[in-house]
Design a protein around this motif. Structure first.
Motif, mmCIF file in Angstrom:
data_model
loop_
_atom_site.group_PDB
_atom_site.id
_atom_site.type_symbol
_atom_site.label_atom_id
_atom_site.label_comp_id
_atom_site.label_asym_id
_atom_site.label_seq_id
_atom_site.Cartn_x
_atom_site.Cartn_y
_atom_site.Cartn_z
ATOM 1 N N ARG A 44 0.846 -1.193 0.000
ATOM 2 C CA ARG A 44 0.000 0.000 0.000
ATOM 3 C C ARG A 44 0.882 1.245 0.000
ATOM 4 O O ARG A 44 2.055 1.192 0.368
ATOM 5 C CB ARG A 44 -0.902 0.010 1.224
ATOM 6 N N ALA A 45 0.276 2.353 -0.375
ATOM 7 C CA ALA A 45 1.012 3.614 -0.482
ATOM 8 C C ALA A 45 1.666 3.997 0.840
ATOM 9 O O ALA A 45 2.794 4.482 0.854
ATOM 10 C CB ALA A 45 0.086 4.722 -0.970
ATOM 11 N N ASN A 46 0.982 3.766 1.977
ATOM 12 C CA ASN A 46 1.571 4.164 3.256
ATOM 13 C C ASN A 46 2.849 3.387 3.550
ATOM 14 O O ASN A 46 3.780 3.924 4.154
ATOM 15 C CB ASN A 46 0.565 4.023 4.406
ATOM 16 N N ILE A 47 2.941 2.143 3.121
ATOM 17 C CA ILE A 47 4.161 1.354 3.318
ATOM 18 C C ILE A 47 5.277 1.899 2.433
ATOM 19 O O ILE A 47 6.422 2.032 2.870
ATOM 20 C CB ILE A 47 3.909 -0.146 3.033
ATOM 21 N N LEU A 48 4.943 2.248 1.204
ATOM 22 C CA LEU A 48 5.945 2.824 0.304
ATOM 23 C C LEU A 48 6.492 4.129 0.873
ATOM 24 O O LEU A 48 7.702 4.376 0.847
ATOM 25 C CB LEU A 48 5.338 3.054 -1.080
ATOM 26 N N VAL A 49 5.598 4.947 1.412
ATOM 27 C CA VAL A 49 6.030 6.208 2.019
ATOM 28 C C VAL A 49 6.902 5.935 3.240
ATOM 29 O O VAL A 49 7.940 6.571 3.425
ATOM 30 C CB VAL A 49 4.818 7.097 2.375
ATOM 31 N N ASN A 50 6.507 4.971 4.073
ATOM 32 C CA ASN A 50 7.316 4.616 5.246
ATOM 33 C C ASN A 50 8.723 4.180 4.837
ATOM 34 O O ASN A 50 9.707 4.565 5.468
ATOM 35 C CB ASN A 50 6.656 3.509 6.060
ATOM 36 N N ILE A 51 8.810 3.366 3.804
ATOM 37 C CA ILE A 51 10.121 2.909 3.329
ATOM 38 C C ILE A 51 10.972 4.114 2.945
ATOM 39 O O ILE A 51 12.126 4.228 3.364
ATOM 40 C CB ILE A 51 9.974 1.926 2.149
ATOM 41 N N SER A 81 4.567 19.275 3.177
ATOM 42 C CA SER A 81 3.421 18.387 3.033
ATOM 43 C C SER A 81 3.306 17.982 1.580
ATOM 44 O O SER A 81 3.542 18.767 0.684
ATOM 45 C CB SER A 81 2.135 19.094 3.459
ATOM 46 N N ILE A 82 2.934 16.724 1.382
ATOM 47 C CA ILE A 82 2.677 16.234 0.041
ATOM 48 C C ILE A 82 1.259 15.701 -0.001
ATOM 49 O O ILE A 82 0.596 15.634 1.018
ATOM 50 C CB ILE A 82 3.702 15.140 -0.369
ATOM 51 N N GLU A 83 0.832 15.329 -1.187
ATOM 52 C CA GLU A 83 -0.520 14.803 -1.327
ATOM 53 C C GLU A 83 -0.730 13.638 -0.391
ATOM 54 O O GLU A 83 0.216 12.981 0.033
ATOM 55 C CB GLU A 83 -0.756 14.372 -2.771
ATOM 56 N N PHE A 84 -1.969 13.378 -0.077
ATOM 57 C CA PHE A 84 -2.415 12.314 0.819
ATOM 58 C C PHE A 84 -2.127 12.661 2.271
ATOM 59 O O PHE A 84 -2.223 11.812 3.142
ATOM 60 C CB PHE A 84 -1.811 10.942 0.472
ATOM 61 N N GLY A 85 -1.739 13.907 2.569
ATOM 62 C CA GLY A 85 -1.525 14.329 3.939
ATOM 63 C C GLY A 85 -0.309 13.720 4.592
ATOM 64 O O GLY A 85 -0.190 13.709 5.807
ATOM 65 N N LYS A 98 1.982 11.135 -9.915
ATOM 66 C CA LYS A 98 0.960 10.523 -10.774
ATOM 67 C C LYS A 98 0.781 9.057 -10.402
ATOM 68 O O LYS A 98 -0.347 8.571 -10.276
ATOM 69 C CB LYS A 98 1.372 10.661 -12.242
ATOM 70 N N PHE A 99 1.888 8.355 -10.193
ATOM 71 C CA PHE A 99 1.817 6.947 -9.801
ATOM 72 C C PHE A 99 1.054 6.795 -8.490
ATOM 73 O O PHE A 99 0.179 5.946 -8.362
ATOM 74 C CB PHE A 99 3.228 6.358 -9.662
ATOM 75 N N LEU A 100 1.380 7.639 -7.501
ATOM 76 C CA LEU A 100 0.714 7.557 -6.202
ATOM 77 C C LEU A 100 -0.774 7.887 -6.317
ATOM 78 O O LEU A 100 -1.607 7.253 -5.664
ATOM 79 C CB LEU A 100 1.403 8.467 -5.184
ATOM 80 N N GLU A 101 -1.108 8.875 -7.152
ATOM 81 C CA GLU A 101 -2.521 9.202 -7.365
ATOM 82 C C GLU A 101 -3.257 8.011 -7.985
ATOM 83 O O GLU A 101 -4.354 7.652 -7.547
ATOM 84 C CB GLU A 101 -2.648 10.418 -8.280
ATOM 85 N N ASP A 102 -2.644 7.406 -9.003
ATOM 86 C CA ASP A 102 -3.252 6.243 -9.659
ATOM 87 C C ASP A 102 -3.369 5.073 -8.690
ATOM 88 O O ASP A 102 -4.380 4.370 -8.650
ATOM 89 C CB ASP A 102 -2.439 5.813 -10.889
ATOM 90 N N PHE A 107 -6.602 1.654 -5.306
ATOM 91 C CA PHE A 107 -6.835 1.113 -3.974
ATOM 92 C C PHE A 107 -8.245 1.458 -3.495
ATOM 93 O O PHE A 107 -8.960 0.604 -2.966
ATOM 94 C CB PHE A 107 -5.794 1.653 -2.982
ATOM 95 N N ASN A 108 -8.658 2.709 -3.693
ATOM 96 C CA ASN A 108 -10.003 3.128 -3.273
ATOM 97 C C ASN A 108 -11.084 2.365 -4.031
ATOM 98 O O ASN A 108 -12.107 1.993 -3.453
ATOM 99 C CB ASN A 108 -10.177 4.634 -3.437
ATOM 100 N N ALA A 109 -10.863 2.129 -5.316
ATOM 101 C CA ALA A 109 -11.838 1.370 -6.106
ATOM 102 C C ALA A 109 -11.941 -0.064 -5.597
ATOM 103 O O ALA A 109 -13.043 -0.600 -5.436
ATOM 104 C CB ALA A 109 -11.444 1.387 -7.582
#
Length: 141
Positions: A44-51, A81-85, A98-102, A107-109
């Motif tokens: 998930r995106a949060n794990i990628l950000v944590n890494i 601050s970046i997107e997704f807070g 763009k990748f993170l937005e996609d 993920f939301n879908a």
């Protein structure tokens, strides 16, 4: 194994000498997730950000395989601050954003579909319980 899964394996080997549990604790995850990320599961995106944040790994390298794996101390900019807070110590390229937005949209879908399936299954279980209770009552009479 996708490219991102392979890069997570590289990071695990680099930072935790191949130990999934140690690596998991470094990025606020768990050993089972690390095993899955290395095999096949897209994190998930949060794990990628944590890494990227906790290990000072280049987001561009992690996501796209471009550039250096580690962020040099010279390239780290002030926190912003970046997107997704989420806060970040690295500058994200438009490709990464763009990748993170996609990724977030996908993920939301998926989450919406899963929520709907759970709702349908819950209704089916309630219906089956009602039928079962009706059958028990009929049997007792």
């Amino acid at each position: 194994m996708s490219d991102i899964n392979f890069r997570i394996k590289i990071l695990r080997d680099h930072f935790a000498k191949g130990n999934n549990s140690d690596f998991a604790s470094m990025i606020d995850s768990n050993e089972a997730n690390i095993r899955n990320y290395i095999k096949e599961t897209e994190p998930r995106a949060n794990i990628l950000v944590n890494i990227c944040e906790k290990l000072e790994v280049s987001a561009e390298w992690l996501l796209l395989g471009k550039g250096d794996m580690l962020i040099s101390k010279n390239s780290i900019e002030n926190e912003e601050s970046i997107e997704f807070g989420l806060k970040s110590n690295f500058e994200l390229s438009p490709e990464i954003l763009k990748f993170l937005e996609d990724y977030k949209s996908a993920f939301n879908a998926i989450q919406t579909i899963q929520d709907r399936k759970i709702e349908i299954l819950s209704k089916n279980v309630r219906s089956l319980n009602m039928e079962l209770n009706a059958l028990k009552t009929a049997k007792d009479n």
